[in-house]
Scaffold this active site. Structure first.
Site, PDB file in Angstrom:
ATOM      1  N   ASP A   4     -11.146   1.423 -25.272  1.00 26.39           N
ATOM      2  CA  ASP A   4     -11.911   1.384 -24.029  1.00 26.39           C
ATOM      3  C   ASP A   4     -11.529   2.476 -23.045  1.00 26.39           C
ATOM      4  O   ASP A   4     -10.681   3.316 -23.318  1.00 26.39           O
ATOM      5  CB  ASP A   4     -11.870   0.001 -23.406  1.00 26.39           C
ATOM      6  CG  ASP A   4     -10.462  -0.498 -23.200  1.00 26.39           C
ATOM      7  OD1 ASP A   4     -10.283  -1.697 -23.210  1.00 26.39           O
ATOM      8  OD2 ASP A   4      -9.546   0.334 -23.052  1.00 26.39           O
ATOM      9  N   ARG A  52      -3.848  -7.583 -20.939  1.00 28.63           N
ATOM     10  CA  ARG A  52      -4.803  -7.227 -21.988  1.00 28.63           C
ATOM     11  C   ARG A  52      -4.281  -6.139 -22.925  1.00 28.63           C
ATOM     12  O   ARG A  52      -4.850  -5.908 -23.987  1.00 28.63           O
ATOM     13  CB  ARG A  52      -6.169  -6.848 -21.392  1.00 28.63           C
ATOM     14  CG  ARG A  52      -6.130  -5.626 -20.502  1.00 28.63           C
ATOM     15  CD  ARG A  52      -7.471  -5.363 -19.863  1.00 28.63           C
ATOM     16  NE  ARG A  52      -8.497  -4.998 -20.837  1.00 28.63           N
ATOM     17  CZ  ARG A  52      -8.534  -3.859 -21.500  1.00 28.63           C
ATOM     18  NH1 ARG A  52      -7.590  -2.941 -21.310  1.00 28.63           N
ATOM     19  NH2 ARG A  52      -9.499  -3.604 -22.337  1.00 28.63           N
ATOM     20  N   GLU A 100       2.196  -7.503   8.385  1.00 29.11           N
ATOM     21  CA  GLU A 100       2.312  -6.047   8.449  1.00 29.11           C
ATOM     22  C   GLU A 100       3.187  -5.490   7.335  1.00 29.11           C
ATOM     23  O   GLU A 100       3.155  -4.300   7.048  1.00 29.11           O
ATOM     24  CB  GLU A 100       2.859  -5.610   9.805  1.00 29.11           C
ATOM     25  CG  GLU A 100       1.927  -5.903  10.969  1.00 29.11           C
ATOM     26  CD  GLU A 100       0.536  -5.323  10.768  1.00 29.11           C
ATOM     27  OE1 GLU A 100       0.420  -4.095  10.668  1.00 29.11           O
ATOM     28  OE2 GLU A 100      -0.425  -6.110  10.710  1.00 29.11           O
ATOM     29  N   PRO A 114       0.817  -1.226   0.000  1.00 29.76           N
ATOM     30  CA  PRO A 114       0.000   0.000   0.000  1.00 29.76           C
ATOM     31  C   PRO A 114       0.850   1.275   0.000  1.00 29.76           C
ATOM     32  O   PRO A 114       0.328   2.369  -0.228  1.00 29.76           O
ATOM     33  CB  PRO A 114      -0.839  -0.122   1.275  1.00 29.76           C
ATOM     34  CG  PRO A 114      -0.268  -1.239   2.051  1.00 29.76           C
ATOM     35  CD  PRO A 114       0.533  -2.091   1.135  1.00 29.76           C
TER      36      PRO A 114
HETATM   37 CL1  6GU Z   1      -0.335  -3.884  -3.360  1.00 32.11          CL
HETATM   38  N1  6GU Z   1      -0.956  -4.625  -0.907  1.00 32.11           N
HETATM   39  C1  6GU Z   1      -1.653  -4.520   0.223  1.00 32.11           C
HETATM   40  N2  6GU Z   1      -1.399  -5.353   1.249  1.00 32.11           N
HETATM   41  N3  6GU Z   1      -2.604  -3.614   0.401  1.00 32.11           N
HETATM   42  C2  6GU Z   1      -2.846  -2.798  -0.635  1.00 32.11           C
HETATM   43  C3  6GU Z   1      -2.164  -2.857  -1.839  1.00 32.11           C
HETATM   44  C4  6GU Z   1      -1.193  -3.798  -1.948  1.00 32.11           C
HETATM   45  N4  6GU Z   1      -2.639  -1.909  -2.665  1.00 32.11           N
HETATM   46  C5  6GU Z   1      -3.586  -1.301  -1.984  1.00 32.11           C
HETATM   47  N5  6GU Z   1      -3.725  -1.819  -0.758  1.00 32.11           N
END
Ligand code: 6GU
Length: 267
Positions: A173, A158, A120, A93
């Site tokens: 698209d 794709r 984590e 994230p």
């Molecule tokens: Cl790539 N991994 C995790 N654990 N949470 C996320 C993510 C990735 N992308 C958004 N949230």
């Protein structure tokens, strides 16, 4: 975009999650057409000891577990040995947010090694020395990178030439022109009282194409104004939007003429 085969290697402690992903739809077709090759590496296979432990408690305390660096480093080294030309991506994230332009960038590469974090997170020393690029699929928290890796593979695959049927399907698209797609209809002509727009039945391809562009523009304007802001409009598009302005002005003008005629307020 490169014309060669694209190679995806996914590093995960849950390789079985990918079995059905490889087995269906366009991903399956891309594998069968030899446009992509896919494999998983089980990080646990690179863990030492009888229990094959891949995570441990964080230094400094706190809740949650951290992925140990040694099994990850060994798994990444094994992947690089198998596909040395690949970009090493950590799904996290904290990464740069994945979008259509990143998908295009990835589709032009020879290979991706996708490292799926769990718990984590992964030991920071892995991010520093064994990863080229960190990617997030959006601002929310997942339990692991596996579903994110599938998103990345799907969106990149794709875009590889020859993967989609129609030559232009990927170009036409949503997002390829920074516009949402026009509405789609198929049979029946009347569904629970709702009709298909007349123009689509007319056989007039020029009119149909114009209608599609117009509905694309209006949908983007109503639902995703943000997309329109970083996009240059062409002459035709400007013409269509100016026509909306004129139509709206006409309606407003008729209203103000009527309300100045009467004393009944804003009826
Ligand atoms: Cl790539 N991994 C995790 N654990 N949470 C996320 C993510 C990735 N992308 C958004 N949230």
């Amino acid at each position: 975009m490169s014309e060669g085969k694209m190679n995806f290697i996914v590093l995960t402690i849950f390789p079985e999650m990918f079995n059905s992903f490889w087995a269906h739809g366009i991903i399956r077709k891309a594998i069968e057409l030899d446009k992509i090759s896919v494999s998983t590496i089980n990080i646990r296979d690179f863990a030492k000891g009888r229990h094959k432990v891949t995570d441990d408690r964080p230094y400094g305390g706190g809740c949650g577990m951290v992925m140990k660096p040694e099994p990850l480093a060994a798994a990444i080294r094994a992947s690089v040995a198998r596909a040395p030309y690949s970009r090493r991506i950590l799904l996290t994230p904290q990464g740069r947010v994945f979008d259509q332009s990143v998908a295009r960038e990835f589709a032009s590469l020879q290979g991706l090694i996708l490292v799926c974090g769990r718990y984590e997170g992964v030991d920071e020393r892995i991010c520093d020395d064994f990863i080229d690029d960190e990617i997030s699929i959006g601002d929310y928290v997942l339990t692991g990178g596996e579903s994110a890796a599938m998103v990345v593979i799907d969106a990149a695959t794709r875009l590889i030439p020859g993967v989609l049927g129609g030559l232009e399907s990927a170009e036409k698209d949503s997002f390829s022109r920074n516009l949402l797609e026009h509405a789609h209809y198929t049979r029946p002509r009347t569904f629970e009282g709702a009709e298909v727009p007349e123009v689509l039945l007319s056989g007039n391809h020029k009119e149909i194409e114009k209608w599609r562009l117009e509905t694309s523009l209006i949908r983007t304007f109503l639902k995703r104004k943000d997309l329109m802001k970083d996009r240059s409009l062409n002459r035709r598009e400007i013409e269509i939007m100016k026509k909306w302005c004129l139509d709206i002005e006409e309606i407003i003008h008729a209203q103000s003429v009527r309300s100045s005629d009467s004393l009944s307020g804003d009826q």
